[in-house]
Design an enzyme around this catalytic site. Sequence first.
Site, PDB file in Angstrom:
ATOM      1  N   GLY A 179       0.616  -1.352   0.192  1.00  0.00           N
ATOM      2  CA  GLY A 179      -0.205  -0.035   0.363  1.00  0.00           C
ATOM      3  C   GLY A 179       1.085   1.422  -0.227  1.00  0.00           C
ATOM      4  O   GLY A 179       0.127   2.128   0.638  1.00  0.00           O
ATOM      5  N   ARG A 260      -4.572  -9.146  -9.840  1.00  0.00           N
ATOM      6  CA  ARG A 260      -5.889  -9.698 -10.231  1.00  0.00           C
ATOM      7  C   ARG A 260      -5.915  -9.136 -11.545  1.00  0.00           C
ATOM      8  O   ARG A 260      -5.528  -8.335 -11.429  1.00  0.00           O
ATOM      9  CB  ARG A 260      -6.772 -10.192  -9.059  1.00  0.00           C
ATOM     10  N   ASN A 276      -3.830   1.661 -14.417  1.00  0.00           N
ATOM     11  CA  ASN A 276      -2.507   1.354 -13.730  1.00  0.00           C
ATOM     12  C   ASN A 276      -1.179   1.908 -13.444  1.00  0.00           C
ATOM     13  O   ASN A 276      -0.619   2.552 -13.890  1.00  0.00           O
ATOM     14  CB  ASN A 276      -2.337   0.031 -14.186  1.00  0.00           C
ATOM     15  N   HIS A 278       2.673   0.105 -13.365  1.00  0.00           N
ATOM     16  CA  HIS A 278       3.471  -0.966 -13.395  1.00  0.00           C
ATOM     17  C   HIS A 278       5.301  -0.548 -13.222  1.00  0.00           C
ATOM     18  O   HIS A 278       5.180   0.320 -14.012  1.00  0.00           O
ATOM     19  CB  HIS A 278       2.785  -1.985 -14.772  1.00  0.00           C
TER      20      HIS A 278
HETATM   21  C1  GRF Z   1       4.433  -1.417  -6.634  1.00  0.00           C
HETATM   22  O1  GRF Z   1       6.087  -1.880  -7.250  1.00  0.00           O
HETATM   23  C2  GRF Z   1       3.631  -1.719  -8.171  1.00  0.00           C
HETATM   24  O2  GRF Z   1       4.281  -1.566  -9.067  1.00  0.00           O
HETATM   25  C3  GRF Z   1       3.755  -2.859  -8.420  1.00  0.00           C
HETATM   26  O3  GRF Z   1       3.020  -3.453  -7.219  1.00  0.00           O
HETATM   27  C4  GRF Z   1       3.225  -2.492  -6.202  1.00  0.00           C
HETATM   28  C5  GRF Z   1       2.844  -2.115  -5.180  1.00  0.00           C
HETATM   29  O4  GRF Z   1       3.887  -1.415  -4.184  1.00  0.00           O
HETATM   30  N1  GRF Z   1       2.282  -3.767  -9.396  1.00  0.00           N
HETATM   31  P1  GRF Z   1       2.031  -0.840  -2.742  1.00  0.00           P
HETATM   32  O5  GRF Z   1       1.740  -1.558  -2.662  1.00  0.00           O
HETATM   33  O6  GRF Z   1       1.503   0.137  -3.825  1.00  0.00           O
HETATM   34  O7  GRF Z   1       3.362  -0.753  -2.339  1.00  0.00           O
END
Ligand code: GRF
Length: 363
Positions: A179, A260, A276, A278
């Site tokens: 988070g 998911r 999103n 990534h």
């Molecule tokens: C991030 O690195 C995001 O790019 C990837 O999952 C991670 C999520 O981190 N898809 P967080 O839960 O926001 O700390």
Amino acid sequence: MSESFASTPQEAAAWRDALDAQGKRVVFTNGCFDLLHAGHVRYLAEARSLGDALIVALNGDDSVHQLKGPGRPVNTAGDRAEILCALEAVDRVTVFDEPRVTGLIRTIRPHVYAKGGDYTVETLNPEERSALEDVGAEIHILSLVEGRSTSSLLRKVQSGEDPDPDGKLRLAVLGSGYGSNLEAILHAIDEQVLDARVALVISDVADARILTVAKNHNIPALWIDPGNSGAGLSAAAQKEILDRLRGAQVDLIALAGFMRIVKEPLLSSFAGRILNIHPSLLPKYRGLDAWKKALEAGEKESGCTVHVVDAGMDTGSVLAQASVPILEDDTPATLHARIQRQEHSLYPRVIAGYAAKLLAGEP
Ligand code: GRF
């Protein structure tokens, strides 16, 4: 639709030429104008005062649906044109179905262009801006009337009350893990970098820290049982998520480490409204553990990408990227941490820009 209230672009161009011959100036603006409210009326009066006549380019029904999501438009293009034509400030209406008004600008050649919202001349769509420059239109950015929006009116109608009378964009954050991106979003809201409210946080992992972060900020936090569908979500889970998002009257969804794949009916109900982040420079290294893949491939740089979510895995249109160097002694953990620092600064800013565009399309 009723033809009588909307002009074709050619009719509008001939009308503009007749006014131009009399030394009059035509103002052009565009928007959805789905459920007219006082904010619209004031905005249109201000636009009209910039010249001698006002033409409104009205988004067609398909385009309103794409921009505003489920249940929109409330009024058909024919009805919206008729209502607008009844306003003192509006002289002509034309309906368009293309994603941009570039073609209309070139055909109608307005003397003045008015746009509402948080735009600056620099952040206007480049195609539209160059069409405006080519036809010599003056560009005016008008501020939207605060606290008046169609979305807020609809919330009131649907729930009997408006959870956001100040008209803030309602954001949902979906995540499976730590988070930290949610924390960055909340920090950006506190710092007024992002003008939105996190209305709901959803996780598919019952003990994910992201749910605790939400609860500590008094944000409704919800675990949804993902069902036994591997990387997917069961049909029941997809439906429950959609119901909860609708119940919380969410305008925009930010996926932040949500492990998911989002499918129907969520995708088309929130088309163009799911973002999103990534951890790679897409299109490189889609899917899981993207930073590890970049390291193993001997890349010299990596980074993160914010994109709109579509039916593919990390394939939607890219909104912004930030890159970081890959250092000789990097481990997957050190590289991921460096990428995440960029995520925390990039994601809230991109959400803010996207939200402003959604709201600015509000007319
Ligand atoms: C991030 O690195 C995001 O790019 C990837 O999952 C991670 C999520 O981190 N898809 P967080 O839960 O926001 O700390």
